[in-house]
Design a protein around this motif. Structure first.
Motif, PDB file in Angstrom:
ATOM      1  N   ASP A   1      40.528  70.572  23.562  1.00  0.00           N
ATOM      2  CA  ASP A   1      40.705  71.289  24.835  1.00  0.00           C
ATOM      3  C   ASP A   1      39.358  71.643  25.467  1.00  0.00           C
ATOM      4  OD1 ASP A   1      42.137  72.330  26.943  1.00  0.00           O
ATOM      5  OD2 ASP A   1      42.488  74.279  26.011  1.00  0.00           O
TER       6      ASP A   1
ATOM      7  N   HIS B   1      49.110  72.577  23.895  1.00  0.00           N
ATOM      8  CA  HIS B   1      48.932  74.030  23.707  1.00  0.00           C
ATOM      9  C   HIS B   1      49.976  74.549  22.709  1.00  0.00           C
ATOM     10  CE1 HIS B   1      45.534  75.470  25.975  1.00  0.00           C
ATOM     11  NE2 HIS B   1      45.872  74.651  26.964  1.00  0.00           N
TER      12      HIS B   1
ATOM     13  N   HIS C   1      50.263  70.788  30.104  1.00  0.00           N
ATOM     14  CA  HIS C   1      49.939  72.098  29.529  1.00  0.00           C
ATOM     15  C   HIS C   1      51.202  72.967  29.586  1.00  0.00           C
ATOM     16  CE1 HIS C   1      45.762  70.944  30.434  1.00  0.00           C
ATOM     17  NE2 HIS C   1      45.348  72.002  29.777  1.00  0.00           N
TER      18      HIS C   1
ATOM     19  N   HIS D   1      42.727  65.631  24.469  1.00  0.00           N
ATOM     20  CA  HIS D   1      42.888  66.683  25.495  1.00  0.00           C
ATOM     21  C   HIS D   1      41.538  67.358  25.725  1.00  0.00           C
ATOM     22  CE1 HIS D   1      45.454  70.234  27.182  1.00  0.00           C
ATOM     23  NE2 HIS D   1      44.193  70.448  27.491  1.00  0.00           N
TER      24      HIS D   1
ATOM     25  N   HIS E   1      38.656  68.775  29.016  1.00  0.00           N
ATOM     26  CA  HIS E   1      38.289  68.994  30.432  1.00  0.00           C
ATOM     27  C   HIS E   1      36.754  68.958  30.472  1.00  0.00           C
ATOM     28  CE1 HIS E   1      42.241  71.375  31.146  1.00  0.00           C
ATOM     29  NE2 HIS E   1      42.140  71.390  29.843  1.00  0.00           N
TER      30      HIS E   1
HETATM   31 FE    FE Z   1      43.587  72.179  28.526  1.00  0.00          FE
END
Ligand code: FE
Ligand code: NIG
Length: 422
Positions: free
Chosen positions: A326, A275, A252, A82, A84
């Motif tokens: 994340d 999450h 998410h 996970h 970004h």
């Molecule tokens: Fe995320």
């Protein structure tokens, strides 16, 4: 490098039989090992391993790289399911706003947050974005990450979401790290659609998803299902459209509020729910036995000062808890899985063995690469971490903030050459 022999390792951890794809809750406390061990690889794949007492005689040393790992541990490389990691710029000004008392939601309401990143990403040329993302992923490889998932979600328009996924595809082509990609167009409502949310959902479901599937730009589809972002019915619509084009959900949910996202994700067969900082008993119940992998992101909890995911409760329900960074400019400006390991142990009370299972085998499963990565198994990729000389496995999370990695191999080839290769 064709052939590889690692010898004299203090221990090789994470041995699993072929065919095992996850380590479930209660079994996570065990990380099977051989002490005083060797391992061989050929053409990037693990071919054999065993105790030094049984090291087979080697007759042909030509083309063989020999690593003496005396005093060091060998582990499967980290899988980070996970991230970004494609973004235009960091957001440290919001970090200072947070120190001054603003919450993540208050910053977003002032036009900061995801929309801030989207405006910057739209304005930046593809080449520059590519170079920045490449440098970030290389830094992650240096820290032991051998596989990662990357999401879109800072484009929030047809062109810019496709731009992000094309950059991800190029990264996949030029970097040795194993990568999966996810369409996260439903990350925030772009300002152009403020008056008509349905039109944005139409764009995602009727244009973006078919186009992304046609160009094979993503493996999964994601939605930020959260109060003030996307509702449960909106997420369901995206999951249904994704499924129709072969894109499974990886979503998410429950970052700030529990609104039924987990139940809906499970119903639609999502690969993972990520999450999980805010969990009601019914949310845990919905996951038990579901086949959907709970992925916890402790660096995000750390950075935002929000609760940590209930790792122990999820493991008690025998779920294959996974861990990820994340990595993103708003809530987790770190792609370092070693820090995730320390936080998982210190803040979520995972045992070192449990956390390592969560960031190897189970995190590989959370991006559907556990048939090739996540454990020491004959036939899997020789994507490995060789530590510095450290006293024990528990020392890795215990001595937080220090770099305990000496060498990182991806498919048998060093992407970080430490002293064992000097
Ligand atoms: Fe995320
Ligand atoms: O996973 N919460 C949603 N998305 C990201 C944060 C994105 C951002 O703030 O830029 C996350 O935390």
């Amino acid at each position: 490098m064709r052939g590889l022999l690692i010898k004299n390792a203090k221990a090789i951890y994470g041995l699993r039989p072929a065919g095992q794809n996850t380590v479930n809750g209660r079994a996570m406390a065990e990380l099977p090992a051989i002490h005083d061990a060797w391992l061989t690889a050929e053409d990037g794949l693990i071919t054999a391993f065993g105790p030094m007492a049984d090291l087979p005689g080697i007759t042909d040393w030509s083309g063989l790289t020999v690593i003496d790992a005396t005093g060091r541990f060998v582990l499967p490389g980290w899988c980070d399911p996970h991230t970004h990691s494609i973004f235009a710029a960091p957001r440290e000004e919001e970090f200072v706003d947070k120190i001054n008392g603003l919450s993540y939601q208050e910053i977003a309401a002032r036009g900061g947050g995801i929309l801030n990143s989207a405006m910057k990403l739209r304005a930046m040329a593809e080449e520059e974005l590519f170079a920045k993302a490449k440098a970030r992923v290389e830094a992650m490889m240096h820290q032991g990450t051998v596989a990662l998932e990357i999401k879109s979600g800072y484009g929030l328009s047809l062109d810019s979401e496709l731009k992000m996924l094309r950059i991800a595809k190029r990264l996949k082509e030029v970097l040795p790290v194993r990568m999966k990609t996810t369409l996260l167009a439903a990350h925030a409502l772009p300002p152009e659609f403020k008056a008509d949310r349905t039109a944005y959902l139409d764009l995602i479901c009727e244009q973006l998803i078919p186009q992304v599937a046609k160009e094979e730009l993503a493996d999964y589809v994601d939605v930020f299902c959260e109060t003030n972002y996307f509702t449960v019915p909106e997420m369901e619509r995206v999951l249904v459209a994704g499924a129709a084009h072969g894109l499974r959900g990886k979503v998410h949910v429950n970052q700030f509020t529990s609104i039924g996202g987990i139940q809906a994700a499970v119903k639609h067969g999502a690969l993972s729910v990520d999450h999980l900082e805010v969990m009601e008993p019914a949310d845990i119940e919905a996951l038990a036995g579901s086949g959907t992998i709970p992925t916890l992101l402790p660096s995000c909890s750390f950075f935002l000062r929000i609760p940590y995911g209930p790792a122990r409760q999820l493991m008690e329900r025998d779920l294959p808890v996974a861990l990820a960074t994340d990595h993103n400019p708003g809530t987790t400006p770190s792609g370092n899985m070693n820090f995730v390991l320390s936080l998982a142990c210190i803040q979520m009370r995972m045992l070192p063995e449990e956390a390592i299972n969560a960031m190897t085998m189970n995190s590989a499963a959370a991006m559907e690469v556990s048939d090739e990565l996540g454990s020491i198994t004959v036939g899997k990729r020789a994507s490995l971490i060789i530590t510095k000389e450290v006293p024990s496995l528990a020392y890795l999370p215990y001595a937080f903030g220090s770099d305990h990695i000496d060498t990182v191999l991806i498919d048998g080839t060093p992407v970080r050459s430490g002293s064992v290769l000097a």
